[in-house]
Design an enzyme around this catalytic site. Structure first.
Site, mmCIF file in Angstrom:
data_model
loop_
_atom_site.group_PDB
_atom_site.id
_atom_site.type_symbol
_atom_site.label_atom_id
_atom_site.label_comp_id
_atom_site.label_asym_id
_atom_site.label_seq_id
_atom_site.Cartn_x
_atom_site.Cartn_y
_atom_site.Cartn_z
ATOM 1 N N ASP A 456 1.318 -5.630 -0.143
ATOM 2 C CA ASP A 456 1.652 -6.687 -1.108
ATOM 3 C C ASP A 456 1.287 -6.285 -2.541
ATOM 4 O OD1 ASP A 456 -0.999 -6.948 -0.411
ATOM 5 O OD2 ASP A 456 -0.976 -9.120 -0.242
HETATM 6 C C1 LAN Z 1 -9.012 -7.106 0.128
HETATM 7 C C2 LAN Z 1 -8.666 -7.397 -1.266
HETATM 8 C C3 LAN Z 1 -7.227 -7.596 -1.567
HETATM 9 C C4 LAN Z 1 -6.441 -8.051 -0.372
HETATM 10 C C5 LAN Z 1 -5.032 -8.587 -0.732
HETATM 11 C C6 LAN Z 1 -4.189 -7.630 -1.530
HETATM 12 C C7 LAN Z 1 -5.178 -9.865 -1.546
HETATM 13 C C8 LAN Z 1 -4.338 -8.948 0.573
HETATM 14 O O1 LAN Z 1 -3.128 -9.598 0.319
HETATM 15 C C9 LAN Z 1 -4.256 -7.779 1.510
HETATM 16 C C10 LAN Z 1 -5.652 -7.307 1.888
HETATM 17 C C11 LAN Z 1 -6.539 -6.937 0.685
HETATM 18 C C12 LAN Z 1 -6.116 -5.586 0.191
HETATM 19 C C13 LAN Z 1 -8.015 -6.843 1.058
HETATM 20 C C14 LAN Z 1 -8.428 -6.383 2.407
HETATM 21 C C15 LAN Z 1 -9.908 -6.510 2.775
HETATM 22 C C16 LAN Z 1 -10.837 -6.273 1.605
HETATM 23 C C17 LAN Z 1 -10.643 -4.865 1.111
HETATM 24 C C18 LAN Z 1 -10.447 -7.272 0.522
HETATM 25 C C19 LAN Z 1 -10.566 -8.729 0.927
HETATM 26 C C20 LAN Z 1 -11.540 -7.038 -0.482
HETATM 27 C C21 LAN Z 1 -12.803 -6.787 0.357
HETATM 28 C C22 LAN Z 1 -12.340 -6.535 1.797
HETATM 29 C C23 LAN Z 1 -13.183 -5.437 2.476
HETATM 30 C C24 LAN Z 1 -12.783 -5.316 3.919
HETATM 31 C C25 LAN Z 1 -14.650 -5.759 2.310
HETATM 32 C C26 LAN Z 1 -15.574 -4.842 2.972
HETATM 33 C C27 LAN Z 1 -15.844 -5.332 4.323
HETATM 34 C C28 LAN Z 1 -15.501 -4.730 5.439
HETATM 35 C C29 LAN Z 1 -15.248 -5.539 6.664
HETATM 36 C C30 LAN Z 1 -15.367 -3.258 5.535
#
Ligand code: LAN
Length: 726
Positions: A456
C-alpha cells in the site's frame, strides 16, 4: 520483595536530572533520513537556528501568528496547509514521531548495554524523561503500548531500560513499577519476547525459555513451515533470535545485573525453577493462548535441545549468520525494524568485533530510529513514516484544488522531489537468496535506504506521484518506466484470494498460526490479505488506468475484478470492514468505500457501499463526529472513544463523500466539527492514538490529524461548494 542490595551502579534520580535544554535540539533530514542533533554551544545554536518544525515536535511554543477561525472549508484547509508548511523538512517530506509501542526502546538499551556502547548522554537524559512520562499514572509500570494497561512485558523491560539508563531503583516511578510488576507475578510471567530480552540481559535463564532453534532454517524450503514462508517481521525477528538462542548468548554478569535479578522477581533469583516458567505468562500479557500443538512441539524441541548435534548447530548458525549479513547489506544496517536491528547489533558485535566497520555502521544508524518527542526521546517503531505521510498530504492538497494556488507551489514541488527520490530504483544486493520481494519500482513506508517494498505504500506513492505530476506547474520528473515499474510491483503481489498483503505475497499456510509463539500478538505468522492494502492497490490501479489505459490492460482489469471481489467478501454482515493497521472499522471503512467508488460503485448503485455507509452513519456521535477506540482492534467489535476524534471524523466523512451519500447533513456536521477543532494557528491538536498492528499494539500516526482533515475539507468543498459553515 527481598531487601535491595547496596547500589553500586551510577544511580540517578530523575527529578534531580538536569534535563536537556529543548531549545538546543535540531532535526536534520536528508533523503528522508531523520537525525536529531543536540547543539552543545551557543555558537552552534546561533549558526543553526531552531525551526518551527523542530519546535513543534519538541512541544515548544511556535513562533506563528494566530488568525481568526476560518469560516469555510477551503479557508480551513488552506490554514491547515499553511501550518504544515512549517513541518515540511528540507528534503521535502513530513517527519514525525512514530512511536507508541513500549517494547522497542528496551531492546535498544539492552543492545547498547550488552555491546558496551555508551548511550549518548543527551539521549540518555531524554530517554529517562520519556519513560517516566509514559509510565501508567494509576497502577505504575508500563503497558504493551502507551494507551494500554500495565503488563509484565512492558513493565519488566522498561524497568530494565531505566536501570541501564542509570535511574535509581528508589525513584518513586521505579518503586511503583516494581510493585506493579510483583503484583502481576514478577518477570517469570513475561511473554516469550520479554523472556528473550531479559535472558540476553542475563536477568532470566535460557532454561526458562521455549526453544528458538536456528536449525529450522536448514529445513527444505519446500516445507510449509520453513521460516522463509513467515510474515517478514516474524521471519526477521526469529532469524537473529534463533542465532542468539543457538549460541545461548548472555551478557556477562555485572553489578547491575545482580541487582536487577533481585528487583524483578517475587522470589529469590537462585530459587527460581526455570523450566516451570517457560509457559508462565501473566494474564495481563496474554492476548492469545498457546495452541496445544505448539506446546507439544516445544516439548520435542526441548528434548532436541538437550541432545542436539554440535555440528548441525554450527551449520545452522552459519546459515543464519549469512542471512543476517545479507540483511545488513540490503538495508545499509538500518534493518527491517528496530527489533531485529537491536539483535543484529549484538550479533555483529559478537561476530565482527566492536571495531569493525559493520558494527560502527550499526551504531551510527541507530540514529535513524531515535526520535526526540515532546515527552522525551523514544525509539521509533520504524525509521520513520516519511513516504506514507508525505503521500497522504500530497494527495489531500491535490484533491482540494489548493495545489494549483501559487502559494502552495513550493510545498508541492518539494513533496514531489521527495517522492521521486524515495522510490526504490533497483533490486536489493541480495534478492531472492534473502527471500526478498520484487522491489524495483516500489515505494517503502519510510525511506529507500531501509528499502522494503510495501504494497500500500507503493500504491500511495504511485497515486501521489501521479497527482503531483498532473499539476500545471510540476515537471514530469518520474519517468514513465518507473511508473510502470511500480505497477509491476503491485501486480506481482496479489494473493490467490484476490487480496494484497503488506510486504510480500502470502507464502505459507494459515495453519502456521498454530505455532505462533508470541502471546502478545495475533496473526503474525504469515502474510494475510488485508482490506487496507488491497483497497489502496485497487485505488491506485484505477487511478493509473485513467492515465495509462494501454499498459498491461487486461491484467490490470483482472486484478481489479478479483480485488473488488475480495473486498466485498471481507465486508461483515453489519456493513463494516475490520482494519488491521488503523483504528479500526472507521479506517478500513474509508479505504474500502473509497476504493469501490474508484470502480464506479456508489451509494446509489452498490449494496456494499450502501451498507458500508449505513454502518458509518450508525456510529456518528451526538456532536457530529466519530470516535473509535483501539479496543475495537483487540476485540473485533466496534468500541467508541469517550469523545469524538478529528482523524476518525475525517475518515468517515471522506468515505461518505466518496460514496455520494445522499444526505449532506451528517457530512456537514462532521466537517463543522473538524473546523471547530482547528486552532487559531491552523493546526489540530493531538487526540487519541490512531494506528494498530498485530491486533493488540497501538501506534501513533501524528500526521494523520493534518493530512486527513485537510483532505476531508477539500473534498467537501469540491463536492458541495465552499459556503460558510462556521
Ligand atoms: C507497520 C507500519 C506501516 C503499515 C502500513 C503501511 C500502514 C500498513 O498498511 C501495512 C503494514 C505496515 C507496513 C506496518 C507493518 C507492521 C509494523 C512494521 C508497522 C505497524 C510499524 C511497526 C510494526 C512492526 C511489526 C513493529 C515491530 C514489532 C514486531 C512484531 C516485529
Amino acid at each position: 520483595m527481598p531487601p535491595l542490595q547496596k547500589i553500586a551502579s551510577p544511580a540517578v534520580v530523575a527529578h534531580e536530572l538536569p534535563g536537556t535544554d529543548l531549545t538546543r535540539w535540531r532535526l536534520k533530514c536528508k533523503e528522508g533520513r531523520q537525525h536529531w542533533h543536540y547543539l552543545e554551544t551557543d555558537e552552534e545554536c546561533h549558526k543553526w537556528p531552531q525551526t518551527n518544525c523542530d519546535r513543534y515536535w519538541l512541544g515548544l511554543p511556535l513562533d506563528l501568528p494566530d488568525s481568526p477561525p476560518a469560516t469555510n472549508p477551503l479557508d480551513a484547509a488552506q490554514k491547515g496547509i499553511d501550518f504544515c508548511k512549517h513541518l515540511q523538512t528540507e528534503d521535502g517530506h513530513f517527519a514525525g514521531e512514530y512511536a507508541g509501542p513500549l517494547f522497542i526502546l528496551p531492546g535498544m538499551c539492552i543492545a547498547y548495554y550488552v555491546t558496551q556502547t555508551p548511550i549518548p548522554e543527551r539521549w540518555r537524559q531524554e530517554m529517562i524523561r520519556y519513560l517516566l512520562n509514559v509510565a501508567d499514572p494509576k497502577q505504575g509500570g508500563w503497558g504493551l503500548h502507551i494507551e494500554g494497561h500495565p503488563t509484565v512485558f512492558g513493565t519488566a523491560c522498561n524497568y530494565v531500560a531505566l536501570r541501564i539508563l542509570g535511574l535509581s531503583p528508589d525513584h518513586p516511578t521505579m518503586v511503583r513499577a516494581r510493585a506493579s510488576l510483583h503484583r502481576m507475578g514478577g518477570a517469570v510471567a513475561a511473554p516469550s519476547w520479554g523472556k528473550f530480552w531479559l535472558t540476553l540481559m542475563n536477568v532470566y535463564s535460557y532454561e526458562g525459555m521455549n526453544p528458538v532453534q536456528p536449525e529450522l532454517w536448514l529445513l527444505p524450503e519446500s516445507m510449509p513451515f520453513h521460516p522463509s514462508r513467515y510474515w517478514v517481521h516474524t521471519r526477521m525477528v526469529y532469524l537473529p533470535m534463533g542465532y542468539l538462542y543457538g549460541k545461548k548468548y548472555q551478557c556477562p554478569e555485572t553489578q547491575l545485573i545482580r541487582e536487577l535479578r533481585q528487583e524483578l522477581y517475587v522470589q529469590p533469583y537462585e530459587d527460581i525453577y526455570w523450566p516451570a516458567a517457560r509457559n508462565d505468562v501473566a494474564e495481563e500479557d496474554s492476548y492469545i493462548e498457546h495452541h496445544k500443538l505448539l506446546d507439544l512441539t516445544y516439548a520435542w524441541m526441548g528434548l532436541y535441545e538437550k541432545f542436539h548435534s554440535a555440528s548441525l548447530r554450527e551449520k545452522a548458525l552459519k546459515r543464519v549468520y549469512d542471512l543476517i549479513l545479507m540483511e545488513e547489506e540490503n538495508t545499509d544496517s538500518l534493518n527491517l525494524g528496530p527489533v531485529n536491528k537491536s539483535m543484529h547489533m549484538i550479533i555483529v558485535w559478537l561476530e565482527e568485533g566492536p571495531d569493525s566497520r559493520m558494527f560502527k555502521q550499526q551504531v551510527k544508524h541507530y540514529n535513524d530510529y531515535m526520535w526526540m518527542s515532546a515527552k522525551g526521546m523514544v525509539t521509533n517503531a520504524t525509521d520513520g513514516s516519511q513516504l506514507w505521510d508525505t503521500a497522504f498530504f500530497a494527495q489531500a492538497v491535490c484533491e482540494s484544488g489548493l495545489a494549483e494556488k501559487k502559494e502552495n507551489y513550493e510545498i508541492m514541488l518539494r513533496a514531489l522531489d521527495f517522492i521521486d527520490d524515495c522510490q526504490i530504483k533497483d533490486h536489493p544486493v541480495h534478492y531472492k537468496e534473502a527471500y526478498r520481494q520484487l522491489r524495483k519500482g516500489a515505494w517503502p513506508f519510510s525511506t529507500r535506504h531501509q528499502g522494503y517494498t510495501v504494497s500500500d505504500c507503493t500504491a500511495e506513492g504511485l497515486k501521489a506521484a501521479l497527482c503531483l505530476m498532473s499539476l500545471s506547474y510540476t515537471p514530469n520528473s518520474i519517468p514513465e518506466q518507473r511508473i510502470f515499474d511500480a505497477v509491476n510491483v503491485l501486480l506481482s503481489m496479489q494473493n490467490s484470494d484476490g487480496g494484497f498483503g503488506s510486504y510480500e505475497d502470502t507464502r505459507g499456510p494459515k495453519l502456521l498460526e498454530i505455532i505462533n509463539p508470541a502471546e502478545v500478538f495475533a496473526d503474525i505468522m504469515i502474510e494475510y490479505s488485508y482490506v487496507e492494502c488491497s483497497t489502496a492497490v485497487l485505488l491506485s490501479l484505477s487511478y493509473f488506468r485513467k492515465r495509462y489505459p494501454d499498459y498491461r490492460t487486461k491484467e490490470i482489469q483482472n486484478v481489479q475484478k478479483s480485488v473488488v471481489k475480495f473486498i466485498k467478501s471481507k465486508q461483515r454482515a453489519d456493513g463494516s470492514w475490520f482494519g488491521s493497521w488503523g483504528i479500526c472499522f472507521t479506517y478500513a471503512g474509508m479505504f474500502a468505500i473509497d476504493s469501490l467508488t474508484s470502480v464506479d460503485e456508489t451509494y446509489a448503485n452498490s449494496k456494499h457501499v450502501r451498507k458500508g455507509c449505513d454502518f458509518l452513519i450508525s456510529k456518528q456521535m451526538k456532536d457530529g463526529g466519530w470516535g473509535e477506540s483501539y479496543k475495537s482492534c483487540e476485540t473485533g467489535e466496534y468500541v467508541h472513544t469517550a469523545t469524538s476524534q478529528v482523524v476518525q471524523t475525517s475518515w468517515a466523512v471522506l468515505a461518505l463523500m466518496a460514496a455520494k451519500y445522499p444526505d449532506q447533513e451528517p457530512i456537514r456536521r462532521g466537517i463543522k466539527l473538524i473546523m471547530q477543532r482547528q486552532q487559531l494557528n491552523g493546526e489540530w491538536l493531538q487526540e487519541n492514538i490512531e494506528g494498530i498492528f498485530n491486533k493488540n499494539c497501538a501506534i501513533s500516526y501524528p500526521n494523520y490529524k493534518f493530512s486527513f482533515t485537510i483532505w476531508a475539507l477539500g473534498r467537501y468543498a469540491r463536492i458541495y461548494g465552499n459556503a460558510d459553515i462556521l
